[in-house]
Design a protein around this motif. Sequence first.
Motif, PDB file in Angstrom:
ATOM      1  N   ALA A 292      94.909  26.364  15.130  1.00 19.92           N
ATOM      2  CA  ALA A 292      96.029  26.110  16.041  1.00 19.92           C
ATOM      3  C   ALA A 292      97.254  25.538  15.355  1.00 19.92           C
ATOM      4  O   ALA A 292      98.361  25.611  15.906  1.00 19.92           O
ATOM      5  CB  ALA A 292      95.580  25.167  17.158  1.00 19.92           C
TER       6      ALA A 292
ATOM      7  N   THR B 270      98.932  27.364  21.294  1.00 15.33           N
ATOM      8  CA  THR B 270      98.332  26.422  22.240  1.00 15.33           C
ATOM      9  C   THR B 270      99.349  25.910  23.246  1.00 15.33           C
ATOM     10  O   THR B 270      99.099  25.923  24.461  1.00 15.33           O
ATOM     11  CB  THR B 270      97.729  25.227  21.475  1.00 15.33           C
ATOM     12  OG1 THR B 270      96.554  25.656  20.782  1.00 15.33           O
ATOM     13  CG2 THR B 270      97.358  24.098  22.412  1.00 15.33           C
TER      14      THR B 270
ATOM     15  N   ALA C 231      92.366  23.133  21.123  1.00 13.81           N
ATOM     16  CA  ALA C 231      92.969  23.552  19.858  1.00 13.81           C
ATOM     17  C   ALA C 231      92.142  23.028  18.697  1.00 13.81           C
ATOM     18  O   ALA C 231      91.814  21.843  18.647  1.00 13.81           O
ATOM     19  CB  ALA C 231      94.399  23.037  19.755  1.00 13.81           C
TER      20      ALA C 231
END
Length: 244
Positions: A44, A50, A62
């Motif tokens: 992420a 995200t 994440a």
Amino acid sequence: MAGSATPVPAVVWHDLECGSYGDDLRLWRDLAADCRGPLLDVGAGTGRVTLDLARLGHPVVALDSDPVLIAALRDRAAGLDVEAAVGDARAFDLGRRFALVIVPMQTVQLLGGPQGRAGFLRCARAHLEPGGVLAVALADALDAFDEDHDQPPMPDIQEIDGIIWSSRPVAVRDEGDRAAIHRIRETVDADGTRATAEDVVRLDRLDAGRLTAEARAHGLRAEPTRRIPASEEYVGSTVVMLRA
């Protein structure tokens, strides 16, 4: 970021080199719209995907191996339905399952070859609900460039509190089963002081057929791939779709 706390170099470089990419967001939004419950974003970083999905009302977990990037993501996710965890994509256990696991950009190509991917696929399968979907983006082209071929892209540049940060791709070198992307990172202070360093990212050469075959051994079956078209600034991607 101007006027904020002292910039964290790892965060600035990540944002500069990855944060402006948005060609894939429509695909992740479409997949998330069909997903009930939280989804997992692997690799992420500082939250490019995200945060986009969370702002649309999707609960997101994440995952990233870099605690500095995850700390920045947590700060940016204040008020959103986001959980952030530090973990290696090749060996993680979040103690829960998801209807959708996404792996944007070329994260799966950073795992160090078949053994690293096997670890990831095993973990991803363990975190998928029955019938859940794993969507993995692969770079379509990792071709070399040099003075006899296409010119490298223009540098990514940003000014933060009087400091100019510049990241310039200078070469993509063939290393057999990997491609090494070389960048020159440079900062220029307000007084003109320069600092320069080279950064190298190595991506495994991997196509959809090979990843699909590897995934089959972990109980994941292939569905039709999706496409993220190339743009003037970025190569396109093939998104491998795998179902538990």
